[in-house]
Design an enzyme around this catalytic site. Structure first.
Site, mmCIF file in Angstrom:
data_model
loop_
_atom_site.group_PDB
_atom_site.id
_atom_site.type_symbol
_atom_site.label_atom_id
_atom_site.label_comp_id
_atom_site.label_asym_id
_atom_site.label_seq_id
_atom_site.Cartn_x
_atom_site.Cartn_y
_atom_site.Cartn_z
ATOM 1 N N HIS A 34 0.823 -1.217 0.000
ATOM 2 C CA HIS A 34 0.000 0.000 0.000
ATOM 3 C C HIS A 34 0.858 1.270 0.000
ATOM 4 C CE1 HIS A 34 -4.156 -1.641 0.544
ATOM 5 N NE2 HIS A 34 -3.432 -2.716 0.746
ATOM 6 N N SER A 67 -15.444 -16.129 -21.720
ATOM 7 C CA SER A 67 -14.347 -16.244 -20.763
ATOM 8 C C SER A 67 -14.160 -17.703 -20.369
ATOM 9 C CB SER A 67 -14.694 -15.398 -19.530
ATOM 10 O OG SER A 67 -14.115 -15.945 -18.378
ATOM 11 N N GLY A 121 -8.401 -13.730 -7.041
ATOM 12 C CA GLY A 121 -8.417 -13.409 -5.615
ATOM 13 C C GLY A 121 -7.163 -13.827 -4.871
ATOM 14 N N GLY A 123 -4.284 -12.263 -5.098
ATOM 15 C CA GLY A 123 -3.357 -11.145 -4.964
ATOM 16 C C GLY A 123 -2.326 -11.119 -6.079
ATOM 17 N N SER A 125 -3.162 -10.080 -9.163
ATOM 18 C CA SER A 125 -3.563 -9.013 -10.048
ATOM 19 C C SER A 125 -4.088 -9.448 -11.418
ATOM 20 C CB SER A 125 -2.387 -8.055 -10.223
ATOM 21 O OG SER A 125 -2.886 -6.799 -10.379
ATOM 22 N N SER A 126 -5.041 -10.351 -11.367
ATOM 23 C CA SER A 126 -5.679 -10.745 -12.619
ATOM 24 C C SER A 126 -6.410 -9.555 -13.229
ATOM 25 C CB SER A 126 -6.658 -11.888 -12.371
ATOM 26 O OG SER A 126 -7.533 -11.560 -11.323
ATOM 27 N N GLU A 183 -9.810 1.259 -13.853
ATOM 28 C CA GLU A 183 -10.156 0.599 -12.584
ATOM 29 C C GLU A 183 -10.700 1.614 -11.575
ATOM 30 O OE1 GLU A 183 -7.694 -2.604 -11.743
ATOM 31 O OE2 GLU A 183 -8.403 -2.879 -9.700
ATOM 32 N N ASP A 195 0.105 -2.474 -10.107
ATOM 33 C CA ASP A 195 -0.244 -3.688 -10.853
ATOM 34 C C ASP A 195 -0.051 -3.495 -12.350
ATOM 35 O OD1 ASP A 195 -1.011 -4.237 -8.306
ATOM 36 O OD2 ASP A 195 -3.166 -4.190 -8.708
ATOM 37 N N TYR A 243 -10.216 -1.687 0.802
ATOM 38 C CA TYR A 243 -9.049 -1.092 0.133
ATOM 39 C C TYR A 243 -9.201 0.427 0.046
ATOM 40 C CZ TYR A 243 -5.505 -0.158 -3.395
ATOM 41 O OH TYR A 243 -4.424 0.345 -4.057
HETATM 42 C C1 GLA Z 1 -3.600 -3.826 -4.903
HETATM 43 C C2 GLA Z 1 -3.684 -2.531 -5.709
HETATM 44 C C3 GLA Z 1 -2.301 -1.906 -5.873
HETATM 45 C C4 GLA Z 1 -1.574 -1.773 -4.543
HETATM 46 C C5 GLA Z 1 -1.650 -3.075 -3.733
HETATM 47 C C6 GLA Z 1 -1.157 -2.927 -2.318
HETATM 48 O O1 GLA Z 1 -2.888 -4.782 -5.622
HETATM 49 O O2 GLA Z 1 -4.271 -2.770 -6.951
HETATM 50 O O3 GLA Z 1 -2.407 -0.667 -6.527
HETATM 51 O O4 GLA Z 1 -2.087 -0.692 -3.802
HETATM 52 O O5 GLA Z 1 -2.987 -3.581 -3.664
HETATM 53 O O6 GLA Z 1 0.175 -2.563 -2.268
#
Ligand code: GLA
Length: 399
Positions: A34, A67, A121, A123, A125-126, A183, A195, A243
């Site tokens: 973050h 998909s 899900g 983490g 970043s799909s 996004e 991401d 978030y």
């Molecule tokens: C997600 C967000 C990113 C970043 C991370 C945490 O992946 O999409 O921009 O903030 O959380 O570091």
């Protein structure tokens, strides 16, 4: 059922061969939790899990998506791009299309098949990979060149094999920002740039060091250790609002300290001004300011080839996320504790937004198998949940 490629998915869905294919990798956040939307520093890698889209233009002004993950088709007109609560996965595609149009990119209808090898899900970043792959597959069908002002007058040329010229650094950055805007504006997650930059700037066998204030990217080699991802199986849904709430605490903390962002705040200044912040603002700011500092130290450790020390910052980062940002969960904490108990693990932490998802562990290559067995059996014993750790290869970014 054996996995099929996006092109095969397209053939099955539309009964002909797709004209174009584009893909974009997922990413792992290595350090810097973050920090991105606080204009901070963050380290990441692009990994060998992809969103791949096969597509062909259409002449009826309609867009039709299938998909590999979601059963229902999504259909809409190019002139009528709206959210559909029945198919939230398509929002990432639609958001990008709207941002492209806002930038003056001309495109018409198309059919597309989307295949994913990025666990949802976890983490990894799909969502950003889907955004980037969308922007690239549209570029393949309706070539455009992008700069900060918008679409350039002259589109990129194709070579004799019909391949488009590659993306330059500035154009990659413009695309990353465009996908982030999709996004933020359309999906409603106020994510930073981590991401999208990771998916577009990744470099095989290297860690990216991203400076989110100056929007620059540097690469440092990371060889000798494997990145192991352990997915808790606990879903994290960033759209859930936690978030955005963290981001608001950080931004209001910066405002209260009269700083442009938490990047400008020193730890000593933060401590001296604790009473200007609410307890929650202070906790979040404490994490972010410390985390940015850890990235600086970790970059140095990596430069000096001190991977043990580098790994220590990963453990510290997790503790800070857990205790101050409070975006961990018992399953993530357990995974980090289990990893720490294995001698081959140099560092381990939650990766990405948090509130579930996965951990990343840095593990000596020759002991990866033993590490993964240890993690799977200990996690299952303590939680009753199955765990399938995966080793991710660090790869080049999209485009
Ligand atoms: C997600 C967000 C990113 C970043 C991370 C945490 O992946 O999409 O921009 O903030 O959380 O570091």
């Amino acid at each position: 059922m054996p996995k099929v490629s996006a092109a095969e998915l397209f053939r099955r869905g539309f009964n002909f061969t797709p004209a174009r294919v584009a893909r974009a990798p997922g990413r792992l956040e290595v350090l810097g939790n973050h920090t991105d939307y606080n204009e901070g520093l963050v380290m990441s890698v692009a990994v060998d899990r992809y969103i791949e889209i096969a597509a062909s233009p259409r002449t009826d002004g309609r867009i039709e998506l299938v998909s590999s993950v979601f059963p229902q088709r999504e259909r809409f007109a190019v002139t009528d791009i709206q959210r559909n609560p029945e198919a939230p996965w398509a929002d990432y595609v639609k958001g990008v299309l709207l941002e492209l149009r806002r930038k003056g990119v001309h495109f018409s209808g198309f059919s597309a098949a989307i295949d994913s090898s990025i666990p949802l899900g976890a983490g990894m970043s799909s969502s950003a990979a889907l955004e980037v792959a969308t922007a690239l597959v549209v570029r393949e069908m309706y070539p455009y060149a992008l700069n900060e002002q918008g679409a350039a007058d002259v589109p990129p040329a194709r070579d004799r094999q019909g391949r488009l010229s590659g993306l330059g650094i500035k154009e990659r950055l413009s695309l990353a920002r465009l996908c982030q805007a999709a996004e933020n504006r359309f999906v409603g997650v106020n994510c930073g740039l981590l991401d999208q930059i990771s998916s577009l700037f990744g470099k095989a066998h290297h860690v990216l060091s991203i400076d989110c204030r100056f929007q620059t990217v540097a690469h440092a080699p990371l060889v000798g250790e494997a990145m192991v991802v352990c997915n808790t199986g606990v879903k994290h849904a960033l759209v859930g609002g936690e978030y955005n709430a963290l981001r608001e605490h950080c931004e209001s903390a910066a405002r209260a300290l009269q700083a442009k962002s938490l990047r400008s705040v020193e730890m000593s200044y933060l401590k001296a001004n604790k009473d200007r912040l609410s307890p929650r603002e202070y906790e979040c700011a404490y994490h972010v300011v410390g985390e940015i500092q850890r990235v600086v130290y970790a970059e140095r450790a990596l430069r000096e080839d001190d991977h043990r020390q580098f790994g220590q910052y990963l453990f510290q980062s997790h503790e800070s996320s857990r205790d101050f940002l409070r975006n961990s969960c018992p399953e993530l904490d357990l995974l980090v504790d289990l990893a720490r108990r294995h001698g081959a693990c140099l560092g381990s932490r939650l990766t990405g937004g948090g509130f579930g998802g996965a951990t990343i562990s840095l593990v000596a290559y020759h002991e990866v198998e033993a590490f993964m067995e240890h993690m799977a059996s200990a996690y299952e014993q303590q939680t009753g949940r199955k765990l399938e750790p995966v080793v991710c290869q660090v790869v080049d970014g999209a485009g």
